[in-house]
Design a protein around this motif. Structure first.
Motif, PDB file in Angstrom:
ATOM      1  N   GLU A 418     -33.907  18.631  20.908  1.00 30.92           N
ATOM      2  CA  GLU A 418     -34.175  18.629  19.473  1.00 30.92           C
ATOM      3  C   GLU A 418     -33.479  19.761  18.727  1.00 30.92           C
ATOM      4  OE1 GLU A 418     -38.078  17.782  16.663  1.00 30.92           O
ATOM      5  OE2 GLU A 418     -38.324  18.867  18.555  1.00 30.92           O
ATOM      6  N   LYS A 419     -33.253  20.892  19.390  1.00 31.74           N
ATOM      7  CA  LYS A 419     -32.620  22.019  18.696  1.00 31.74           C
ATOM      8  C   LYS A 419     -31.163  21.756  18.359  1.00 31.74           C
ATOM      9  CE  LYS A 419     -31.976  24.592  23.068  1.00 31.74           C
ATOM     10  NZ  LYS A 419     -32.864  23.761  23.912  1.00 31.74           N
ATOM     11  N   TYR A 420     -30.605  20.642  18.879  1.00 32.99           N
ATOM     12  CA  TYR A 420     -29.240  20.237  18.519  1.00 32.99           C
ATOM     13  C   TYR A 420     -29.232  18.986  17.646  1.00 32.99           C
ATOM     14  CZ  TYR A 420     -28.016  23.445  22.297  1.00 32.99           C
ATOM     15  OH  TYR A 420     -27.888  24.559  23.099  1.00 32.99           O
ATOM     16  N   ASP A 421     -30.411  18.508  17.281  1.00 32.73           N
ATOM     17  CA  ASP A 421     -30.550  17.368  16.382  1.00 32.73           C
ATOM     18  C   ASP A 421     -30.303  17.891  14.967  1.00 32.73           C
ATOM     19  OD1 ASP A 421     -31.679  15.444  14.586  1.00 32.73           O
ATOM     20  OD2 ASP A 421     -32.874  14.614  16.232  1.00 32.73           O
ATOM     21  N   LEU A 422     -29.105  17.675  14.455  1.00 30.51           N
ATOM     22  CA  LEU A 422     -28.693  18.350  13.222  1.00 30.51           C
ATOM     23  C   LEU A 422     -29.546  17.971  12.019  1.00 30.51           C
ATOM     24  CD1 LEU A 422     -24.803  18.295  13.605  1.00 30.51           C
ATOM     25  CD2 LEU A 422     -26.438  20.075  14.267  1.00 30.51           C
ATOM     26  N   THR A 423     -29.988  16.717  11.965  1.00 31.36           N
ATOM     27  CA  THR A 423     -30.850  16.319  10.851  1.00 31.36           C
ATOM     28  C   THR A 423     -32.171  17.072  10.899  1.00 31.36           C
ATOM     29  OG1 THR A 423     -29.847  14.120  10.885  1.00 31.36           O
ATOM     30  CG2 THR A 423     -31.893  14.363   9.654  1.00 31.36           C
ATOM     31  N   ARG A 424     -32.759  17.169  12.093  1.00 33.89           N
ATOM     32  CA  ARG A 424     -34.031  17.873  12.225  1.00 33.89           C
ATOM     33  C   ARG A 424     -33.869  19.373  11.991  1.00 33.89           C
ATOM     34  NH1 ARG A 424     -38.142  15.042  16.576  1.00 33.89           N
ATOM     35  NH2 ARG A 424     -37.911  12.919  15.765  1.00 33.89           N
ATOM     36  N   VAL A 425     -32.734  19.920  12.389  1.00 30.97           N
ATOM     37  CA  VAL A 425     -32.474  21.340  12.126  1.00 30.97           C
ATOM     38  C   VAL A 425     -32.492  21.599  10.622  1.00 30.97           C
ATOM     39  CG1 VAL A 425     -30.733  23.164  12.224  1.00 30.97           C
ATOM     40  CG2 VAL A 425     -31.186  21.766  14.255  1.00 30.97           C
ATOM     41  N   LEU A 426     -31.858  20.711   9.862  1.00 30.27           N
ATOM     42  CA  LEU A 426     -31.847  20.875   8.405  1.00 30.27           C
ATOM     43  C   LEU A 426     -33.231  20.637   7.807  1.00 30.27           C
ATOM     44  CD1 LEU A 426     -28.481  19.177   7.368  1.00 30.27           C
ATOM     45  CD2 LEU A 426     -28.990  21.620   7.572  1.00 30.27           C
ATOM     46  N   GLU A 427     -33.945  19.635   8.309  1.00 32.72           N
ATOM     47  CA  GLU A 427     -35.288  19.350   7.797  1.00 32.72           C
ATOM     48  C   GLU A 427     -36.208  20.558   7.951  1.00 32.72           C
ATOM     49  OE1 GLU A 427     -35.558  14.519   8.658  1.00 32.72           O
ATOM     50  OE2 GLU A 427     -36.351  15.961  10.104  1.00 32.72           O
ATOM     51  N   LYS A 428     -36.124  21.214   9.080  1.00 35.60           N
ATOM     52  CA  LYS A 428     -37.023  22.333   9.364  1.00 35.60           C
ATOM     53  C   LYS A 428     -36.595  23.624   8.665  1.00 35.60           C
ATOM     54  CE  LYS A 428     -38.499  20.691  13.936  1.00 35.60           C
ATOM     55  NZ  LYS A 428     -38.524  20.989  15.396  1.00 35.60           N
ATOM     56  N   ASN A 429     -35.316  23.723   8.312  1.00 35.96           N
ATOM     57  CA  ASN A 429     -34.811  24.997   7.813  1.00 35.96           C
ATOM     58  C   ASN A 429     -34.114  24.891   6.456  1.00 35.96           C
ATOM     59  OD1 ASN A 429     -35.173  26.789  10.399  1.00 35.96           O
ATOM     60  ND2 ASN A 429     -34.152  24.930  11.129  1.00 35.96           N
ATOM     61  N   TRP A 430     -34.400  23.820   5.709  1.00 38.51           N
ATOM     62  CA  TRP A 430     -33.671  23.621   4.459  1.00 38.51           C
ATOM     63  C   TRP A 430     -33.833  24.767   3.454  1.00 38.51           C
ATOM     64  CZ3 TRP A 430     -29.577  21.142   3.341  1.00 38.51           C
ATOM     65  CH2 TRP A 430     -29.181  20.988   1.998  1.00 38.51           C
ATOM     66  N   PRO A 431     -35.000  25.355   3.291  1.00 37.14           N
ATOM     67  CA  PRO A 431     -35.120  26.459   2.317  1.00 37.14           C
ATOM     68  C   PRO A 431     -34.146  27.604   2.593  1.00 37.14           C
ATOM     69  CG  PRO A 431     -37.289  25.693   2.940  1.00 37.14           C
ATOM     70  CD  PRO A 431     -36.324  25.004   3.864  1.00 37.14           C
ATOM     71  N   VAL A 432     -33.837  27.825   3.865  1.00 31.27           N
ATOM     72  CA  VAL A 432     -32.895  28.891   4.232  1.00 31.27           C
ATOM     73  C   VAL A 432     -31.468  28.375   4.257  1.00 31.27           C
ATOM     74  CG1 VAL A 432     -32.196  30.489   6.058  1.00 31.27           C
ATOM     75  CG2 VAL A 432     -34.620  30.150   5.559  1.00 31.27           C
ATOM     76  N   LEU A 433     -31.257  27.199   4.894  1.00 28.29           N
ATOM     77  CA  LEU A 433     -29.902  26.680   5.070  1.00 28.29           C
ATOM     78  C   LEU A 433     -29.342  26.028   3.815  1.00 28.29           C
ATOM     79  CD1 LEU A 433     -30.135  25.113   8.646  1.00 28.29           C
ATOM     80  CD2 LEU A 433     -29.034  27.253   7.983  1.00 28.29           C
ATOM     81  N   GLY A 434     -30.203  25.370   3.055  1.00 29.42           N
ATOM     82  CA  GLY A 434     -29.741  24.629   1.892  1.00 29.42           C
ATOM     83  C   GLY A 434     -28.839  25.425   0.960  1.00 29.42           C
ATOM     84  N   PRO A 435     -29.283  26.594   0.504  1.00 28.83           N
ATOM     85  CA  PRO A 435     -28.439  27.373  -0.417  1.00 28.83           C
ATOM     86  C   PRO A 435     -27.108  27.789   0.209  1.00 28.83           C
ATOM     87  CG  PRO A 435     -30.712  28.146  -0.468  1.00 28.83           C
ATOM     88  CD  PRO A 435     -30.612  27.197   0.685  1.00 28.83           C
ATOM     89  N   LYS A 436     -27.103  28.019   1.513  1.00 26.82           N
ATOM     90  CA  LYS A 436     -25.889  28.469   2.191  1.00 26.82           C
ATOM     91  C   LYS A 436     -24.885  27.347   2.413  1.00 26.82           C
ATOM     92  CE  LYS A 436     -28.221  32.225   4.642  1.00 26.82           C
ATOM     93  NZ  LYS A 436     -28.443  32.888   5.956  1.00 26.82           N
TER      94      LYS A 436
END
Length: 507
Positions: A418-436
């Motif tokens: 799961e830690k390489y499931d890119l969609t789930r990585v974004l779902e779980k970390n969007w507040p941090v990753l989204g702006p970047k």
């Protein structure tokens, strides 16, 4: 005159299940290792015999029948070695069609896979024989000599091309022996007019098991080179990365089995390249591009290193979420061979939707190619996936996400992917990753992708469209009736990068 030093006598008893009506087809082979290669011969490799009716290409490039066996480590190549396909340790594909070949001319070739740093077959360090032929009958008596060593690849010599090879301290420490990172660099046409200038740089990730030698194809393409050295071409540095790994493609990310490949890329190789080309890290003009496996890597690196890379162009990426791993949900389905209705799970298709290859056949082929008799060290697509995404087992080898014979999924292992499931990585970390990631994602996919990767891409798009704080500005494009990587173009990617750079400069 064949020299005597190492003689391998291989007795292959080929038994098809129902096709031969219980008749035994005997394939008797005598294989020699030439004296000139004896010093490079390594024990414990995978021996493959390829048989085909086609004469256009060497059997090792494409065969209809493949037989594979791993000699025991105690075998040193000095005594005869016998095996037959009735033994459990001998695997084969294509034997069911053997009865159709009676009377036909068959071409055969042996390959000995012994390169432990690369899981693939036709790679440097492996041995192979000449192509020979015989006529198919009740018995085949064949012989050959392992007298060729696949050499290290060469990079085209050109004033605007650079080759780089460095020892990776991270990967060497991980493996306990020296491991190296390689890349080739294409300089812009104006480079020598201003050699100290910092140019935007694009890192091109190859498709599955691709090599940095891909620059040779570019430089041998007159359409590309005439454009690249014209006044219309963008002033960019184009870098070709390499995907070599002990289990196949490393996907350029850190993993339990391949080692800290992402760390080695971003902290060792890229800094070494950028020192040569005088890249200014403050310019924020470091981009990624790739297709197929390269498309996944281009997307994955941008997501895992959102501050390090400044934009990605991803074409036909491998599955961006594992709930749609092709047509398989690894988290919920029970098997990768059969779907929930009991039908064989297809692995490939034409652009018209016709299945051409089942997942079961695919994995059987990888099992044959691996010295472990399962897909872990096949060097193929699923051997690579398994090594990159999965944990290391107690034996030091990758732990399999699904059984190599039954296809049954081990959901405990699947969860660890799961830690390489890119969609789930974004779902779980969007507040941090989204702006970047704003302004950094561009993706293309054909809606009739031959590997069914478009399904995962559609669900990736659904997530992107629902994002808030920030609302993602990712550009995602689908083309109806288009197949895998159909739209990929080095020229198109480089032009889009140039436009992006110009847009920033104009602001």
């Amino acid at each position: 005159m064949i020299q005597r030093k190492t003689i391998l006598i291989l007795l292959l008893l080929v038994l098809s299940e129902a096709v031969f009506s219980q008749q035994v087809s005997l394939v008797e082979a005598k294989l020699f290792v030439s004296d000139s290669l004896r010093h490079v011969f390594r024990t414990g490799g995978r021996l493959l015999l390829h048989i085909t009716r086609q004469s256009e290409k060497e059997p090792r490039s494409r065969s209809e029948i493949t037989i594979g066996v791993t000699p025991p480590d105690s075998w040193r190549g000095q005594d005869p070695f016998y095996f037959n396909t009735t033994e459990k340790n001998v695997l084969a594909t294509g034997l069911a069609n053997m009865s159709e070949y009676t009377g036909s001319k068959l071409y055969y070739q042996f390959v000995y896979k012994q390169n432990r740093d690369d899981g693939n077959e036709n790679v440097p360090g492996n041995l192979y024989t000449s192509v020979d032929s015989c006529v198919a009958g009740a018995q085949l008596h064949i012989g050959a000599t392992l007298k060729y060593l696949i050499p290290e690849p060469q990079i085209v010599e050109h004033a605007f091309v650079r080759k780089l090879e460095i020892r990776s301290e991270y990967l060497s420490a991980f493996s306990g022996y020296p491991r190296y990172l390689r890349a080739s660099v294409l300089l812009p046409s104006g480079y020598f007019e201003a050699p100290g200038r910092s140019y935007p740089v694009c890192y091109r990730i190859p498709g599955l098991n691709g090599r940095y030698t891909a620059i040779n194809g570019i430089m041998n393409n007159p359409d590309f080179t005439s454009w690249w050295f014209s006044k219309e071409a963008p002033q960019l540095v184009y870098v070709f990365l390499d995907s070599q790994g002990p289990y196949g493609d490393t996907y350029q990310v850190d993993s339990e089995n391949n080692g800290p490949c992402g760390k080695a890329l971003t902290e060792e190789l890229i800094p070494a390249i950028e020192k040569i080309i005088h890249y200014d890290t403050a310019s924020q003009e470091r981009f990624l591009a790739g297709s197929s496996t390269g498309g996944w890597v281009a997307m994955g690196l941008q997501i895992f290193y959102p501050d390090f890379f400044d934009g990605t162009w991803s074409y036909s990426p491998d599955p961006l979420n594992f709930s749609h791993y092709g047509l398989i949900n690894i988290y919920e389905d029970s098997s990768v061979f059969y779907n929930k209705w009991g039908y064989l799970q297809p692995g490939r298709r034409t652009v018209y939707g016709e299945p051409t290859f089942s997942m079961k056949e695919w994995i059987q082929g990888e099992n044959v190619n691996s010295r472990t008799n399962d897909y872990r060290i096949s060097g193929g697509q699923f051997g690579a996936y398994n090594a990159v995404f999965g944990p290391k087992g107690k034996d030091g080898l990758p732990t399999m996400m699904f059984h190599p014979v039954t296809g049954k999924i081990d959901h405990t292992i699947a969860k660890q992917w799961e830690k390489y499931d890119l969609t789930r990585v974004l779902e779980k970390n969007w507040p941090v990753l989204g702006p970047k990631l704003q302004g950094k994602i561009w993706m293309w996919m054909g809606d009739m992708d031959g590997l069914y990767s478009n399904v995962a891409a559609r669900f990736f798009q659904k997530f992107i469209e629902k994002t808030e704080n920030p609302k993602s500005d990712a550009q995602i494009h689908f083309t109806p009736m288009a197949g895998h990587s159909r739209a990929w173009s080095d020229k198109a990617v480089l032009q889009m990068i140039a436009e992006k750079v110009k847009g920033r400069q104009d602001r």
